[in-house]
Design a protein around this motif. Structure first.
Motif: not given
Length: 308
Positions: A210-224
């Motif tokens: 399972m690839v498990l992402g999550h709500e409000k991911c800081g790494a994704v937010k930093a990329t944006i």
């Protein structure tokens, strides 16, 4: 009023470390993974009256000091109303040295999973227990440690984010030896991660990944934010940004929450990339492996399956 979920390790004055758990209508006292005693509670939501105490092994505690410590500890955290604490003290008084008790009974070993679908079902059932505050009393005893020391047979691999709020063993209510866990910030892939995932399949024959992402991911937010500002990330953080960038760029302009859209897309792209690695692709073709995506909700604790 009792809480619906309570798990904490208490150090008694008598230098005995006892694990205390509140599950459903019972409080369990454990020492080194062995159940010492269980207190059954009548109407836990209406004032806490202890109606029965069960002892499963001989207990040798300095009870006068132990009871006082538990009394103080619980009252500071408001787990019990005053009436309940008095009843707890009375029940714990029965913990005076006991000499003739039944031998401890080890938890019944859990059967292995037949296939990836059974593994996924086990994961989702664990998450349902977690969100309902009905986690089971997992076997983390000395005998279990000895058992898994000989060999490991995890039934699922979880590739997720390093976020401290998303610990897979808690999220899926699993114990020692159950899960093969690999985590990086934003579940970004690199050669070490790919090698670890392939090892799980090639050597351990784990049927589910399972690839498990999550709500409000800081790494994704930093990329944006880095993309919006056309900024360069510091040092090796740049590798994380580049790993997540394709998902952010793909969802740009889509309706809805940009961050959540990117989290979901990043899970999908990660899963799709894994299907193309040689060892995993071969296992998929032979029906030995299933790869799924999931999104963890920080607020509810629920894991939702995603389409890859």
């Amino acid at each position: 009023m009792l809480t619906h979920r309570f798990a904490e390790t208490l150090s008694f004055h008598c230098n005995t470390v006892v694990n205390v758990k509140f599950i459903n209508n019972s409080i369990y006292f454990q020492y080194k993974g062995i159940l010492l005693c269980q207190f059954l509670i009548d109407k836990p939501n209406k004032g806490c009256t202890f109606v029965e105490a069960r002892y499963t092994v001989p207990v040798q505690l300095d009870c006068a000091e132990s009871i006082w410590f538990v009394y103080q500890h619980l009252s500071r955290r408001n787990f019990l109303q005053t009436s309940g604490l008095v009843a707890l003290g009375a029940s714990l008084a029965a913990c005076m040295p006991i000499t003739a008790m039944p031998a401890p009974v080890s938890p019944t070993p859990e059967a292995g999973v037949a296939d990836a679908d059974a593994a996924l079902q086990r994961l989702l059932e664990g998450n349902q227990r977690y969100t309902a505050h009905k986690s089971i009393d997992l076997d983390e005893s000395e005998s279990r440690r000895i058992q898994v020391a000989k060999a490991q047979h995890p039934f699922a691999t979880i590739f997720g984010c390093v976020d401290s709020r998303v610990p897979p063993e808690l999220v899926f209510d699993r114990g020692l030896g159950d899960l093969f866990v690999i985590r990086t910030a934003g579940h970004v892939l690199d050669n070490a991660v790919l090698g670890s995932l392939e090892f799980g399949m090639a050597e351990l024959k784990i049927p589910l990944l399972m690839v498990l992402g999550h709500e409000k991911c800081g790494a994704v937010k930093a990329t944006i934010e880095a993309i919006e500002k056309n900024a360069t990330a510091l040092a090796q953080i740049g590798a994380l940004v580049e790993g997540i960038r394709p998902a952010v760029e793909k969802v740009k302009g889509q309706a809805g929450d940009e961050l959540d859209n990117a989290v979901i897309e990043h899970v999908a792209l990660t899963g799709q990339r894994l299907t193309k690695t040689s060892i995993l692709a071969e296992a998929l073709a032979k029906g030995q492996l299933k790869i799924v995506g999931g999104r963890y909700d920080l607020d509810t604790g629920a894991v939702t399956l995603l389409k890859l």
